[in-house]
Scaffold this motif. Structure first.
Motif, short mmCIF file in Angstrom:
data_model
loop_
_atom_site.label_atom_id
_atom_site.label_comp_id
_atom_site.label_asym_id
_atom_site.label_seq_id
_atom_site.Cartn_x
_atom_site.Cartn_y
_atom_site.Cartn_z
N ASP A 84 -15.57 100.50 130.73
CA ASP A 84 -14.59 99.83 129.88
C ASP A 84 -13.24 99.81 130.60
OD1 ASP A 84 -16.19 99.38 127.53
OD2 ASP A 84 -16.15 101.55 127.23
N ILE A 131 -21.44 92.96 122.54
CA ILE A 131 -21.61 93.86 121.39
C ILE A 131 -21.69 92.99 120.14
CG2 ILE A 131 -20.78 95.85 120.13
CD1 ILE A 131 -19.30 96.82 122.52
N SER A 175 -17.62 101.54 117.60
CA SER A 175 -18.80 100.93 118.26
C SER A 175 -18.51 99.54 118.80
CB SER A 175 -20.03 100.85 117.36
OG SER A 175 -20.28 102.05 116.73
N ALA A 176 -17.45 98.90 118.33
CA ALA A 176 -17.10 97.55 118.78
C ALA A 176 -15.62 97.35 118.46
CB ALA A 176 -17.94 96.52 118.03
N PRO A 177 -14.97 96.39 119.13
CA PRO A 177 -13.53 96.22 118.86
C PRO A 177 -13.26 95.73 117.44
CG PRO A 177 -14.29 94.83 120.72
CD PRO A 177 -15.49 95.46 120.13
N ILE A 198 -8.31 99.52 124.68
CA ILE A 198 -9.37 98.90 125.50
C ILE A 198 -9.00 97.42 125.65
CG2 ILE A 198 -11.84 98.36 125.64
CD1 ILE A 198 -12.32 100.76 123.81
N GLY A 225 -16.03 105.46 121.52
CA GLY A 225 -16.99 106.38 122.12
C GLY A 225 -18.09 105.65 122.86
N MET A 226 -19.00 106.42 123.38
CA MET A 226 -20.17 105.87 124.08
C MET A 226 -21.34 106.81 123.88
SD MET A 226 -19.07 104.58 127.84
CE MET A 226 -20.65 103.83 128.27
N THR A 227 -22.54 106.29 124.04
CA THR A 227 -23.72 107.15 123.93
C THR A 227 -23.62 108.32 124.92
OG1 THR A 227 -25.00 105.23 123.29
CG2 THR A 227 -26.24 107.13 124.05
N LYS A 281 -18.35 95.95 132.77
CA LYS A 281 -19.81 95.80 132.68
C LYS A 281 -20.11 94.52 131.91
CE LYS A 281 -19.40 99.15 128.92
NZ LYS A 281 -19.52 100.54 128.53
N ASN A 288 -25.31 97.15 121.22
CA ASN A 288 -25.05 96.72 122.59
C ASN A 288 -26.21 95.89 123.11
OD1 ASN A 288 -22.83 98.23 122.39
ND2 ASN A 288 -23.22 99.52 124.15
N GLU A 347 -9.47 103.65 113.76
CA GLU A 347 -10.39 103.22 114.82
C GLU A 347 -10.53 104.30 115.88
OE1 GLU A 347 -9.52 99.48 116.74
OE2 GLU A 347 -11.52 99.44 117.67
N ARG A 348 -11.77 104.51 116.28
CA ARG A 348 -12.05 105.48 117.34
C ARG A 348 -12.97 104.83 118.37
NH1 ARG A 348 -16.88 104.88 117.94
NH2 ARG A 348 -18.43 105.40 116.46
P1 AMP Z 1 -23.04 102.46 123.43
O1 AMP Z 1 -23.50 102.22 124.81
O2 AMP Z 1 -23.92 101.92 122.37
O3 AMP Z 1 -22.78 103.88 123.27
O4 AMP Z 1 -21.68 101.66 123.27
C1 AMP Z 1 -20.53 102.08 123.93
C2 AMP Z 1 -19.62 100.93 124.13
O5 AMP Z 1 -19.17 100.42 122.87
C3 AMP Z 1 -18.35 101.35 124.85
O6 AMP Z 1 -18.52 101.42 126.24
C4 AMP Z 1 -17.38 100.27 124.42
O7 AMP Z 1 -17.52 99.14 125.24
C5 AMP Z 1 -17.86 99.94 123.01
N1 AMP Z 1 -17.01 100.56 121.98
C6 AMP Z 1 -17.20 101.67 121.25
N2 AMP Z 1 -16.18 101.87 120.39
C7 AMP Z 1 -15.31 100.86 120.59
C8 AMP Z 1 -14.06 100.48 120.03
N3 AMP Z 1 -13.48 101.18 119.05
N4 AMP Z 1 -13.46 99.37 120.51
C9 AMP Z 1 -14.01 98.64 121.49
N5 AMP Z 1 -15.20 98.93 122.05
C10 AMP Z 1 -15.83 100.03 121.61
#
Ligand code: AMP
Ligand code: MCA
Length: 499
Positions: free
Chosen positions: A381, A402, A276-278, A393, A300-302, A398, A407, A297-298
């Motif tokens: 990203d 975070i 969800s964040a770096p 990443i 993703g996005m909504t 954008k 977000n 670490e993985r």
């Molecule tokens: P959301 O819109 O809440 O789904 O958040 C998605 C965004 O969270 C992605 O576009 C990334 O910018 C960030 N994100 C998710 N996982 C990671 C990660 N492991 N490292 C860095 N950024 C991440």
């Protein structure tokens, strides 16, 4: 009768006597009891008038009934729409207008205000909140069997709102197959089985806590220690009896900050997932030094569910988010031309696969902007990919902050600030924060008459935006730094005020 998601995640557990949820108050729920509860709730949904394809909007506390409600909505063929419990009335009003739900399920304590908002639209309102919740009470005497409504792989199962660079939240439409394919890929990759016990301390209204954590557990038949919120004491207590933890980087920095967190506490643990964040490379290293475990670490996005993951068995590299999941393609493109970039060159991360959403609710133009006809979704990203497929990443195209895994889109806050009579203009940006990763700062240029009151600004922000979006600091500037094209230079603001 088939119902893609229900048949895979829930139906196999009918009669399963194994424990599913273990709650804070010591109560436990077997898979079978959970399924029965979901059926009771599904009857209430139907009696309330929820039809297949209707949205069920849920802004309610993290109790076991909320997971049963998710199962009930899927079973009844409805579209589950979870919302952050921190959202204000003004925010809730927007989601209600946009999604036009046929039922709202809210916290019992918010019933009066939610009813007032729902009244003009004639939307039904039920409440969750222990024994006092009207939904819970209505379910108690219902049949514990319910025939799942027919739903195919492309039918929508969920609508999750995600803020945008335009300042207007967009509803990401997720199909049964989007959710199921991702749950299968993650469960296989992370080798989650019924022997696992997950510590679940994430909120239940986002992809991470709801789909990554719950759908994989359901698929595998794992036990879930269902914590109402992140509480360090509870985590330390549960680690020796658990095998999995899924969290945002803030979880790991907070855990590491406690000297009671030692190697012997995690003897039984199998995997620590972060996303969800770096995750800072420093946190990754410190965690390994302390425990011998490498955080997995993985990314993703909504809109896409999970895209990449470090391997369970191969090398988990700090600062990288690993390889595309099975069935998911990643390409790196030139952000200006869209052309594919060579390996090792920075570009926009694009993703295609069964995991990628169906588009934004009621926003065909936005959908067309971000989802190519070829099926590739533009994540916003920036990253690089090595020849063997590993993704890192390196930034974002954008404008996004975070904070603690949430977000926050600066534009949404700037719109609120710029609407105030004494504000000429504003720029909102993120600065490093040791707990939340980033925190929000607002730079404001006020009218020269000197009447602007920061207290009044804070009050206005408070009434319109959820607490986690509030600027933690306000700067009054004479002018915003701009480049020769007139564009506000947020990088200059970050460099100047970042410390
Ligand atoms: P959301 O819109 O809440 O789904 O958040 C998605 C965004 O969270 C992605 O576009 C990334 O910018 C960030 N994100 C998710 N996982 C990671 C990660 N492991 N490292 C860095 N950024 C991440
Ligand atoms: C709470 N506050 C925050 C945040 N959380 N402010 C900014 N950012 C936050 N993330 C506010 C509280 O309202 C409170 O306000 C103050 O900060 C201090 O709260 P504290 O008690 O320290 O916080 P907490 O309640 O312990 O919560 C911190 C948390 C939580 C545990 C890190 O934010 C959290 O659970 N985050 C996870 C978010 C998440 O699930 N993200 C996934 C979405 P006051 O000043 O009034 O006291 S992204 C996703 O799903 C994608 C697909 C993905 O890749 O996963």
């Amino acid at each position: 009768m088939t119902n893609t998601l229900f048949d895979a995640l829930f139906a196999p557990h009918v009669g399963n006597p194994a424990t599913f949820l273990e709650c804070d108050d010591g109560t436990t729920l077997t898979y079978d009891a959970f399924l029965k509860r979901a059926a009771q709730l599904a009857h209430v949904l139907v009696e309330t008038g929820v039809q297949p394809g209707d949205r069920v909007l849920v802004q309610a506390p993290k109790l076991s009934d909320i997971i049963a409600l998710y199962a009930a909505a899927v079973q009844a063929g409805a579209i589950y729409l979870p919302l952050n419990t921190a959202y204000t009335q003004a925010e809730l009003d927007y989601f209600m207008q946009d999604a036009d739900p046929s039922l709202i399920v809210c916290n019992s304590k918010d019933e009066t205000t939610v009813r007032a908002l729902a009244k003009t639209r004639g939307t039904a309102v039920l409440t969750l909140g222990g024994a006092a919740g009207s939904l819970s009470r209505a379910a108690d005497d219902k049949s514990t069997e319910f025939t799942a409504v027919e739903r195919g792989p492309d039918d929508l199962a969920a609508l999750l709102y995600t803020s945008g660079t335009t300042g207007r939240s967009k509803g990401a439409m997720l199909s049964h197959n989007n959710l199921l394919s991702n749950a299968i890929a993650l469960t296989d990759l992370w080798e989650i089985t019924s022997d696992d016990r997950l510590i679940h301390a994430l909120p239940i209204f986002h992809t991470h806590g709801l789909f990554v954590a719950m759908n994989t557990s359901l698929l595998a038949g794992a036990k879930v220690r269902f914590c109402e919120a992140f509480d360090l004491e509870v985590i330390l207590h549960e680690l020796p009896q658990s095998t999995l933890l899924m969290g945002v980087p803030t979880f790991y920095t907070r855990i590491l900050a406690d000297t009671r967190f030692t190697k012997d506490l995690v003897d039984n643990m199998r995997v620590f997932v972060s996303g969800s964040a770096p995750l800072l490379a420093e946190t990754h290293r410190e965690f390994e030094d302390r425990t011998g475990h490498r955080i997995l670490e993985r990314y993703g996005m909504t809109e896409t569910n999970m895209i990449t993951s470090n391997p369970l068995n191969g090398e988990r590299l700090a600062g990288t988010v690993g390889y595309p999941l099975s069935g998911t393609e990643v390409v790196i493109s030139d952000p200006d031309t869209g052309a594919s970039q060579p390996f090792g060159e920075i570009g926009m991360i694009e993703v295609r696969g069964d995991n990628v959403f169906q588009g934004y609710w009621n926003m065909p133009e936005k959908t067309a902007e971000e989802l190519r006809e070829t099926g590739f979704f533009l994540t916003g990203d920036l990253g690089i990919q090595t020849e063997d497929g590993r993704v890192s990443i390196v930034g974002r195209s954008k404008d996004l902050i975070i904070s603690g895994g949430y977000n926050i889109y600066p534009k949404e806050i700037e719109d609120v600030l710029n609407d105030l009579p004494d504000v000429v203009e504003s720029a909102v940006f993120g600065v490093p924060n040791p707990d939340f990763g980033e925190s929000v700062v607002a730079a404001i240029v006020a009218e020269t008459d000197g009447t602007l009151s920061i207290e009044a600004v804070k009050e206005s922000v408070q009434s319109k935006l959820a607490r986690f979006k509030h600027p933690r600091e306000y700067l009054l500037l004479e002018a915003l730094p701009r480049n020769t094209m007139g564009k506000v230079q947020k990088n200059v603001l970050r460099e100047t005020y970042g410390t």
